[in-house]
Design an enzyme around this catalytic site. Structure first.
Site, PDB file in Angstrom:
ATOM      1  N   CYS A  83       0.833  -1.204   0.000  1.00 15.01           N
ATOM      2  CA  CYS A  83       0.000   0.000   0.000  1.00 15.01           C
ATOM      3  C   CYS A  83       0.867   1.253   0.000  1.00 15.01           C
ATOM      4  O   CYS A  83       1.753   1.401   0.858  1.00 15.01           O
ATOM      5  CB  CYS A  83      -0.900   0.010   1.234  1.00 15.01           C
ATOM      6  SG  CYS A  83      -1.895   1.511   1.405  1.00 15.01           S
ATOM      7  N   CYS A  91      -1.170   6.434   6.830  1.00 19.73           N
ATOM      8  CA  CYS A  91      -2.353   5.781   7.387  1.00 19.73           C
ATOM      9  C   CYS A  91      -1.967   4.832   8.524  1.00 19.73           C
ATOM     10  O   CYS A  91      -1.004   4.065   8.399  1.00 19.73           O
ATOM     11  CB  CYS A  91      -3.072   5.008   6.284  1.00 19.73           C
ATOM     12  SG  CYS A  91      -4.396   3.938   6.867  1.00 19.73           S
ATOM     13  N   CYS A  94      -2.903  -0.167   9.164  1.00 20.85           N
ATOM     14  CA  CYS A  94      -2.136  -1.416   9.124  1.00 20.85           C
ATOM     15  C   CYS A  94      -0.818  -1.240   9.874  1.00 20.85           C
ATOM     16  O   CYS A  94      -0.249  -0.147   9.905  1.00 20.85           O
ATOM     17  CB  CYS A  94      -1.856  -1.843   7.690  1.00 20.85           C
ATOM     18  SG  CYS A  94      -3.331  -2.333   6.767  1.00 20.85           S
ATOM     19  N   CYS A 174      -7.833   1.331  -0.450  1.00 21.59           N
ATOM     20  CA  CYS A 174      -7.390   0.612   0.749  1.00 21.59           C
ATOM     21  C   CYS A 174      -7.189  -0.823   0.315  1.00 21.59           C
ATOM     22  O   CYS A 174      -8.167  -1.551   0.089  1.00 21.59           O
ATOM     23  CB  CYS A 174      -8.424   0.721   1.868  1.00 21.59           C
ATOM     24  SG  CYS A 174      -8.023  -0.275   3.337  1.00 21.59           S
ATOM     25  N   GLN A 244     -18.060 -10.119  11.737  1.00 21.40           N
ATOM     26  CA  GLN A 244     -16.653 -10.310  11.403  1.00 21.40           C
ATOM     27  C   GLN A 244     -16.342  -9.731  10.026  1.00 21.40           C
ATOM     28  O   GLN A 244     -17.118  -9.906   9.085  1.00 21.40           O
ATOM     29  CB  GLN A 244     -16.299 -11.800  11.428  1.00 21.40           C
ATOM     30  CG  GLN A 244     -16.337 -12.420  12.814  1.00 21.40           C
ATOM     31  CD  GLN A 244     -15.192 -11.973  13.695  1.00 21.40           C
ATOM     32  OE1 GLN A 244     -14.189 -11.420  13.228  1.00 21.40           O
ATOM     33  NE2 GLN A 244     -15.319 -12.211  14.996  1.00 21.40           N
ATOM     34  N   TYR A 273     -22.549 -11.962  25.016  1.00 19.81           N
ATOM     35  CA  TYR A 273     -22.160 -11.022  23.964  1.00 19.81           C
ATOM     36  C   TYR A 273     -22.559 -11.630  22.620  1.00 19.81           C
ATOM     37  O   TYR A 273     -21.760 -11.716  21.679  1.00 19.81           O
ATOM     38  CB  TYR A 273     -20.660 -10.728  24.002  1.00 19.81           C
ATOM     39  CG  TYR A 273     -20.109 -10.434  25.383  1.00 19.81           C
ATOM     40  CD1 TYR A 273     -20.134  -9.139  25.898  1.00 19.81           C
ATOM     41  CD2 TYR A 273     -19.564 -11.446  26.167  1.00 19.81           C
ATOM     42  CE1 TYR A 273     -19.623  -8.868  27.178  1.00 19.81           C
ATOM     43  CE2 TYR A 273     -19.058 -11.183  27.430  1.00 19.81           C
ATOM     44  CZ  TYR A 273     -19.093  -9.903  27.931  1.00 19.81           C
ATOM     45  OH  TYR A 273     -18.587  -9.639  29.189  1.00 19.81           O
ATOM     46  N   GLU A 297     -26.958  -9.865  25.147  1.00 19.32           N
ATOM     47  CA  GLU A 297     -26.277  -8.850  24.345  1.00 19.32           C
ATOM     48  C   GLU A 297     -26.739  -7.468  24.795  1.00 19.32           C
ATOM     49  O   GLU A 297     -27.943  -7.237  24.963  1.00 19.32           O
ATOM     50  CB  GLU A 297     -26.577  -9.062  22.860  1.00 19.32           C
ATOM     51  CG  GLU A 297     -26.180  -7.930  21.938  1.00 19.32           C
ATOM     52  CD  GLU A 297     -24.691  -7.634  21.964  1.00 19.32           C
ATOM     53  OE1 GLU A 297     -24.339  -6.447  22.113  1.00 19.32           O
ATOM     54  OE2 GLU A 297     -23.892  -8.592  21.828  1.00 19.32           O
ATOM     55  N   ASP A 338     -18.043 -14.092  23.507  1.00 22.58           N
ATOM     56  CA  ASP A 338     -17.306 -13.382  22.459  1.00 22.58           C
ATOM     57  C   ASP A 338     -17.333 -11.895  22.804  1.00 22.58           C
ATOM     58  O   ASP A 338     -18.035 -11.104  22.159  1.00 22.58           O
ATOM     59  CB  ASP A 338     -17.954 -13.652  21.097  1.00 22.58           C
ATOM     60  CG  ASP A 338     -17.174 -13.040  19.935  1.00 22.58           C
ATOM     61  OD1 ASP A 338     -16.089 -12.475  20.173  1.00 22.58           O
ATOM     62  OD2 ASP A 338     -17.664 -13.111  18.803  1.00 22.58           O
ATOM     63  N   CYS A 365     -10.597 -11.115  20.764  1.00 21.90           N
ATOM     64  CA  CYS A 365      -9.928 -10.325  19.726  1.00 21.90           C
ATOM     65  C   CYS A 365      -8.746  -9.533  20.279  1.00 21.90           C
ATOM     66  O   CYS A 365      -8.119  -8.771  19.542  1.00 21.90           O
ATOM     67  CB  CYS A 365     -10.922  -9.388  19.040  1.00 21.90           C
ATOM     68  SG  CYS A 365     -11.751  -8.237  20.143  1.00 21.90           S
TER      69      CYS A 365
END
Length: 414
Positions: A83, A91, A94, A174, A244, A273, A297, A338, A365
């Site tokens: 990129c 940016c 990433c 992107c 996701q 969740y 949730e 989650d 995550c």
């Protein structure tokens, strides 16, 4: 009255240092040292020697932040970034574009191992000796996988923010996002537009939502298809709701969770969740009408979508509540959670342990939050039986982990 504390010491932003880079650290950077202080350096790799420009810190700061702006001795894992908007001062989306994909996954593996060892005192060489962050199906070059993209808009121009900054970096593509988003990135917007959300759903065309939305306007729904070894299902979800972003993530994680949890007919399952019900629906299918599922949730809109996605199953109870405040009842056979990036926390872990499930499957995550919560589970008598990691966010520092926990003495780690 709250006042921002004045920084002590001489500002060092902009100064350049020659540094020998050591190991990788959680957060998309590596560690170096200067005059006894840690320097967190982006855009580099372990073993490199670089010239780094200080981006944050003073002569009295406990640590400094920096960008590698010149590579004196390069790692063999260094590659040209795909990129043109990646690099120092560009940016911040990433972290590892300058790293070959296998090496990216190796770095993430090291980070997960280190976080669990440092925070939870869990040695993955004992618990999961073969642990390594795995590649998800599709997109072998690590590009064009992102199906949801949140853009900032300043003065009619869309872009992404610089790392740890509000400065907008204008981009016209992107490369980790769906190619169909490019047209919107090259568009110009009304001055009232502050942001733009783009979604490439499994079914239908790209959806673009300008922010802020007009008062009273409802966010459109999109449909996502999940194909797994356990069957195929469709889910409705708000275009701005959680789903996701890697197209293979939902199906992969669902298979892993169900295989690890192995819900049996007649059991009681709790899905915390639960979002729009990805795991809830599959759990309901496996425990059957003689069993029951509770999904919890905090997002009331997501719960409404979950009700639709359950297809009227009467043995599923959905609760719109903060998980930490929810009444989960007494007893459960299996628990799936989650949580968001911050993790579940001590109180939620204690509540889960009080249910005395035979197995807990935790989708995480953030490895640091996961490690902290695994420590809480250990205090309550649950130990890690298995752990897998997935590279659901190539080119970035993010990694998804799925941990399986069982009561101490019942785990059979392999």
């Amino acid at each position: 009255m709250n006042r921002r504390k004045a920084r002590k010491g001489r500002p060092m932003e902009g100064e350049r240092l020659e540094l020998a880079v050591e190991g990788v650290a959680h957060g998309g950077h590596c560690v170096a040292r200067h005059e006894g202080r840690v320097v967190f350096v982006r855009h580099t790799l372990p073993g490199e020697r670089v010239v780094a420009r200080i981006t944050e810190g003073t002569s009295e700061s406990k640590f400094l932040r920096a960008d590698a702006v010149e590579v004196l001795d390069a790692s063999p894992d260094r590659v040209p970034a795909p990129c043109p908007f990646s690099g120092p001062g560009m940016c911040g989306g990433c972290d590892w574009q300058h790293v070959a994909l296998p090496a990216q996954r190796a770095l993430k593996t090291q980070v997960v191992r280190e976080q669990l060892q440092r925070i939870a005192k869990i040695d993955l060489h004992e618990v999961a000796p073969d642990f390594t962050v795995e590649e998800l199906p599709g997109h072998p070059d690590g590009l064009r996988w992102r199906t949801r993209l949140e853009l900032a808009v300043d003065d009619g121009v869309a872009g992404l923010r610089e790392h740890r900054s509000h400065r907008l970096v204008e981009i016209d593509d992107c490369v980790v996002s769906d190619e169909g988003f490019t047209a919107a990135l090259r568009d110009r917007f009304d001055s009232s537009v502050a942001g733009l959300d783009l979604v490439r759903p499994s079914v239908g065309d790209i959806v673009g939502i300008e922010l802020p939305q007009p008062k009273g306007e409802k966010t459109p729904a999109v449909r996502e298809i999940v194909d797994t070894a356990h069957g195929s299902a469709e889910f409705d979800v708000s275009a701005r709701g959680f789903w996701q972003v890697h197209p293979a993530a939902a199906s992969t994680f669902l298979d892993v969770v169900l295989d690890a949890t192995d819900p049996q007919e007649g059991e009681r399952a709790v899905d915390l969740y639960c979002g729009v019900g990805l795991f809830t629906r599959a759990l309901a299918d496996l425990v059957g009408p003689s069993g029951s599922v509770l999904g919890v949730e905090a997002d009331a809109e997501a719960i409404e979508y979950a009700r639709t996605n359950m297809g009227g199953a009467r043995h599923v109870d959905l609760l719109a509540s903060d998980v930490a405040k929810a009444n989960l009842g007494t007893g459960a056979d299996v628990v799936v959670l989650d949580p968001p990036r911050a993790g579940a926390g001590r109180d939620v872990v204690a509540t889960i342990a009080d249910l005395a499930p035979r197995v807990v499957t935790y989708v995480a995550c953030d490895p640091a939050a996961l490690a902290r919560d695994l420590g809480y589970f250990a205090e309550r008598g649950y130990q890690v039986d298995a752990l897998r990691g997935f590279d659901a966010f190539p080119m970035t520092q993010h990694v998804e982990c799925i941990a399986v926990l069982r009561p101490r003495g019942e785990a059979n780690a392999s």
